[in-house]
Write a protein that holds these residues in place. Sequence first.
Motif, PDB file in Angstrom:
ATOM      1  N   ASP A 118     149.312 152.902  31.007  1.00 21.35           N
ATOM      2  CA  ASP A 118     149.094 151.498  31.381  1.00 21.35           C
ATOM      3  C   ASP A 118     150.420 150.808  31.684  1.00 21.35           C
ATOM      4  O   ASP A 118     150.539 150.038  32.642  1.00 21.35           O
ATOM      5  CB  ASP A 118     148.378 150.752  30.258  1.00 21.35           C
ATOM      6  CG  ASP A 118     146.940 151.213  30.070  1.00 21.35           C
ATOM      7  OD1 ASP A 118     146.400 151.877  30.981  1.00 21.35           O
ATOM      8  OD2 ASP A 118     146.356 150.910  29.009  1.00 21.35           O
ATOM      9  N   ALA A 119     151.430 151.086  30.832  1.00 20.58           N
ATOM     10  CA  ALA A 119     152.732 150.437  30.994  1.00 20.58           C
ATOM     11  C   ALA A 119     153.384 150.848  32.309  1.00 20.58           C
ATOM     12  O   ALA A 119     153.918 150.001  33.049  1.00 20.58           O
ATOM     13  CB  ALA A 119     153.637 150.791  29.817  1.00 20.58           C
ATOM     14  N   VAL A 120     153.351 152.141  32.614  1.00 18.80           N
ATOM     15  CA  VAL A 120     153.952 152.611  33.863  1.00 18.80           C
ATOM     16  C   VAL A 120     153.166 152.073  35.058  1.00 18.80           C
ATOM     17  O   VAL A 120     153.752 151.737  36.096  1.00 18.80           O
ATOM     18  CB  VAL A 120     154.020 154.147  33.877  1.00 18.80           C
ATOM     19  CG1 VAL A 120     154.428 154.671  35.253  1.00 18.80           C
ATOM     20  CG2 VAL A 120     155.010 154.637  32.820  1.00 18.80           C
ATOM     21  N   GLN A 158     152.946 148.537  39.905  1.00 20.66           N
ATOM     22  CA  GLN A 158     152.233 147.515  40.661  1.00 20.66           C
ATOM     23  C   GLN A 158     152.938 146.166  40.666  1.00 20.66           C
ATOM     24  O   GLN A 158     152.532 145.269  41.426  1.00 20.66           O
ATOM     25  CB  GLN A 158     150.801 147.404  40.135  1.00 20.66           C
ATOM     26  CG  GLN A 158     150.036 148.681  40.420  1.00 20.66           C
ATOM     27  CD  GLN A 158     148.626 148.727  39.855  1.00 20.66           C
ATOM     28  OE1 GLN A 158     147.862 149.600  40.203  1.00 20.66           O
ATOM     29  NE2 GLN A 158     148.264 147.808  38.985  1.00 20.66           N
ATOM     30  N   THR A 159     153.987 145.992  39.860  1.00 18.57           N
ATOM     31  CA  THR A 159     154.726 144.737  39.885  1.00 18.57           C
ATOM     32  C   THR A 159     156.106 144.881  40.529  1.00 18.57           C
ATOM     33  O   THR A 159     156.603 143.940  41.140  1.00 18.57           O
ATOM     34  CB  THR A 159     154.908 144.166  38.472  1.00 18.57           C
ATOM     35  OG1 THR A 159     155.539 145.137  37.630  1.00 18.57           O
ATOM     36  CG2 THR A 159     153.570 143.757  37.875  1.00 18.57           C
ATOM     37  N   PHE A 168     148.362 160.160  29.401  1.00 20.71           N
ATOM     38  CA  PHE A 168     149.256 159.335  30.223  1.00 20.71           C
ATOM     39  C   PHE A 168     148.886 159.468  31.699  1.00 20.71           C
ATOM     40  O   PHE A 168     148.713 158.467  32.406  1.00 20.71           O
ATOM     41  CB  PHE A 168     150.711 159.765  29.988  1.00 20.71           C
ATOM     42  CG  PHE A 168     151.666 159.346  31.066  1.00 20.71           C
ATOM     43  CD1 PHE A 168     152.021 158.006  31.208  1.00 20.71           C
ATOM     44  CD2 PHE A 168     152.209 160.279  31.938  1.00 20.71           C
ATOM     45  CE1 PHE A 168     152.903 157.615  32.216  1.00 20.71           C
ATOM     46  CE2 PHE A 168     153.089 159.896  32.934  1.00 20.71           C
ATOM     47  CZ  PHE A 168     153.437 158.553  33.075  1.00 20.71           C
ATOM     48  N   GLU A 169     148.745 160.688  32.172  1.00 19.28           N
ATOM     49  CA  GLU A 169     148.440 160.900  33.584  1.00 19.28           C
ATOM     50  C   GLU A 169     147.044 160.402  33.942  1.00 19.28           C
ATOM     51  O   GLU A 169     146.838 159.847  35.029  1.00 19.28           O
ATOM     52  CB  GLU A 169     148.602 162.382  33.919  1.00 19.28           C
ATOM     53  CG  GLU A 169     150.057 162.851  33.838  1.00 19.28           C
ATOM     54  CD  GLU A 169     150.226 164.316  34.169  1.00 19.28           C
ATOM     55  OE1 GLU A 169     149.200 165.038  34.190  1.00 19.28           O
ATOM     56  OE2 GLU A 169     151.381 164.743  34.408  1.00 19.28           O
ATOM     57  N   THR A 206     146.035 152.613  38.467  1.00 21.46           N
ATOM     58  CA  THR A 206     147.044 152.298  39.472  1.00 21.46           C
ATOM     59  C   THR A 206     146.480 152.472  40.876  1.00 21.46           C
ATOM     60  O   THR A 206     145.744 153.433  41.145  1.00 21.46           O
ATOM     61  CB  THR A 206     148.274 153.216  39.304  1.00 21.46           C
ATOM     62  OG1 THR A 206     148.706 153.175  37.946  1.00 21.46           O
ATOM     63  CG2 THR A 206     149.415 152.764  40.192  1.00 21.46           C
ATOM     64  N   ILE A 207     146.819 151.559  41.764  1.00 19.01           N
ATOM     65  CA  ILE A 207     146.422 151.687  43.163  1.00 19.01           C
ATOM     66  C   ILE A 207     147.044 152.966  43.716  1.00 19.01           C
ATOM     67  O   ILE A 207     148.270 153.136  43.663  1.00 19.01           O
ATOM     68  CB  ILE A 207     146.904 150.470  43.968  1.00 19.01           C
ATOM     69  CG1 ILE A 207     146.229 149.192  43.433  1.00 19.01           C
ATOM     70  CG2 ILE A 207     146.611 150.646  45.457  1.00 19.01           C
ATOM     71  CD1 ILE A 207     146.781 147.910  44.022  1.00 19.01           C
TER      72      ILE A 207
END
Length: 405
Positions: free
Chosen positions: A324-326, A331-332, A355-356, A363-364
């Motif tokens: 989520d953090a990555v 995206q920002t 994580f993956e 993520t888009i």
Amino acid sequence: MTAMPLIPLSPRETARRRLLDALRREGPMARVEIGQHLGMSPASVSELTASLLDEGILVAEETADQASGLIRGRPKTRLYFAETLGSVIGVWTGFNRIELRLVDSAGRNRASRHIERPLRNLGANELMDVLAETITAFAQGTGAHDVKAIGLACQGYVDTRDGIVAWSPVLGTRDLPLASGLGERLGLPVLMENDASAMAFAITQRNSDLRSGRTACLMVGDGVGLGFLIQGELYRGARFGGSEFGHVRLRRGGPQCRCGGRGCIEAYLADYALHRDAQLIDHRPAPTLLLPGEDAMESIVEQARAGDPALLNLFQAAGEVLGDAVGILIQTLEPDHIVLCGPGTRAMDLLRPSFEAALESQTIPELRALAAIHVVESSMDLLTEGVVIQALRELDLDLARLKAA
């Protein structure tokens, strides 16, 4: 203040500065390589390097093959910094821990030391006294009498322009004028940096590919920090600080974070958070300090690798938060590179599956495809390495100035 006085450079001094900075960042180079790197003519490079050699700032050395006579023709020499121009000391302050490193002007490590010392409950003046005494004792113990500057890496929000630690989870004082206080006690310029930014800077110095474009280094360990670089230079905020990305709230009402809030990224991923949850699972002994040591964390990791289902679930949940953090970073900030670093990468094999999966689902895809993700095994010496390089670059600014005849 954290740095040397800002006096404008003349055009010739600017060219000297660029040349010295290239050698500091890229390492020893031949004149032709310097010209290619900086886009300078051979005549300009020769003129600049001749004066720097005459002044004893640079030294020249033939390559090994040329020195042995294996290559014919004009000897090819590489230029690098003289090691006799003075030294710098890099310092990192963690939770009741101090790391020190002495480096000469050529960037060679001369000595290092790890000290366990209570810091959290010290007042401002007492803390600065302790740090000054520790740095002085380290310099004297190494026989260094030519220290020119101190580079200091701190956890928390650091105003690098004014040398103030606005807030740190490992220090008990807010708005601490640490650079000026230490500078007065030591009689030396003190340059400060957030520790995640310091590690990010050191990692990109070691890998030239990461100095191209935008690079976000997410450091996981005692806490969670972010260093963001554009073309190899650290991004600065309005107060010349870095990012407190670890204290972005993911979930309202989540676990307690050291910043006083709840549900921060750090509260799920940092070593203290994982150890806290492992204690609840199997009643393991609490660490003697607030933060668990490496042995305690390795024990949790190895037990999970051995198949403990509850601890496997713990790392699965942490991996989801990391994803989520990555995803937020992608995206920002739209970085070209994302580097996962710090002691927390010790468990990357346990974190990677979730994580993956989280990264892919949150993520888009078109944005995810733009970012290359690197996992860098990193030790705490990168923290002092980062501030040492920055301190040396500040000293190089003075070397670039033309001295009056």
